[in-house]
Design an enzyme around this catalytic site. Structure first.
Site, PDB file in Angstrom:
ATOM      1  N   ASP A  29       0.606  -1.125   0.491  1.00  0.00           N
ATOM      2  CA  ASP A  29       0.008  -0.234  -0.192  1.00  0.00           C
ATOM      3  C   ASP A  29       1.073   1.263  -0.193  1.00  0.00           C
ATOM      4  O   ASP A  29       0.346   1.840   0.016  1.00  0.00           O
ATOM      5  CB  ASP A  29      -1.139   0.373   1.725  1.00  0.00           C
ATOM      6  N   CYS A  35       5.285  -0.119   3.304  1.00  0.00           N
ATOM      7  CA  CYS A  35       5.736  -1.126   2.471  1.00  0.00           C
ATOM      8  C   CYS A  35       7.213  -1.134   3.853  1.00  0.00           C
ATOM      9  O   CYS A  35       7.460  -2.222   4.846  1.00  0.00           O
ATOM     10  CB  CYS A  35       5.754  -2.169   1.545  1.00  0.00           C
ATOM     11  N   HIS A  90       9.223  -2.801  -3.524  1.00  0.00           N
ATOM     12  CA  HIS A  90       8.285  -3.886  -1.957  1.00  0.00           C
ATOM     13  C   HIS A  90      10.281  -4.362  -1.330  1.00  0.00           C
ATOM     14  O   HIS A  90      10.953  -4.431  -1.278  1.00  0.00           O
ATOM     15  CB  HIS A  90       8.343  -4.971  -2.069  1.00  0.00           C
TER      16      HIS A  90
END
Length: 226
Positions: free
Chosen positions: A95, A98, A204
């Site tokens: 979102d 992370c 990520h």
């Protein structure tokens, strides 16, 4: 009129004192939680990568997101490295928070504290501007305004600020082709804890554990960290 002004002053002073107390409570609880969790860490993860040389860390903002082909290759490379060293990631929500979720999980064993971690990083930026502004390729205030927003991606500058704020060595296992492992150390103090993250380059962050030790998430009391 003087009485009204006096009452307003008392009210303002009371609000200020309350705000200061809330901040102190936040920091106390965060410190206690971090100490509790760190007492469970015995350095086993560090031993697995102790033979690797860590490159000097240079704080930097995020680069371009790779195309699908390069991102897929990077993900495969990171996955293979984690298997090689007996590590596994706890998946963080994608979102935009992370990095802060992964840090919160390592610090407090609860990624839901990501707002508190972000707030502490912003405080670090505000209080020690000279340490970080040289790494930010934009007006510093604009960078802080952007980074304060929930969902704004963290970068290697925020990682350095987190290491400094929490007195932690951040151990980053990456998907970079030429750099498997990066250590981010506090600038002016010896680290008192280790935080383990994986970094799928420019895409990520996850929180790392030894394989077989990845926790099952259950709802936990959030106290009042944020």
């Amino acid at each position: 009129m003087n009485e009204s002004h006096s009452n307003a002053s008392v009210s303002s002073s009371s609000s200020l004192n309350s705000s200061v107390q809330d901040t102190e409570d936040d920091q106390t609880i965060a410190s206690i939680l971090a100490e509790e969790e760190q007492s469970k860490v015995d350095g086993r993860l560090g031993k697995r990568l102790s033979h690797l040389d860590s490159i000097p860390h240079t704080p930097r903002v995020n680069g371009e997101i790779p195309d699908v082909n390069h991102a897929t290759l990077d993900h495969e490379r990171l996955s293979e490295r984690l298997v090689t060293y007996g590590l596994a990631g706890l998946q963080m929500e994608g979102d935009g928070n992370c990095q802060f979720r992964a840090l919160a999980d390592q610090l407090f064993r609860n990624p839901d504290y990501h707002k508190h971690v972000r707030k502490q990083v912003i405080k670090q930026f505000k209080h020690f501007r000279k340490l970080y502004e040289g790494y930010v390729p934009m007006p510093y205030r604009s960078y802080l305004k952007k980074m304060k927003k929930s969902g704004e991606w963290g970068d290697h500058v925020t990682l350095q600020a987190a290491a400094d704020r929490f007195g932690a060595k951040i151990c980053l296992v990456t998907s970079f082709r030429d750099t498997c492992y990066i250590e981010i150390l506090p600038k002016d103090k010896n680290p008192t804890r280790e935080l383990w993250l994986s970094f799928w380059s420019e895409v990520h962050y996850n929180s790392l554990y030894a394989s077989g030790d990845v926790p099952t998430r259950v709802a936990r009391k959030k106290y009042w960290l944020f």
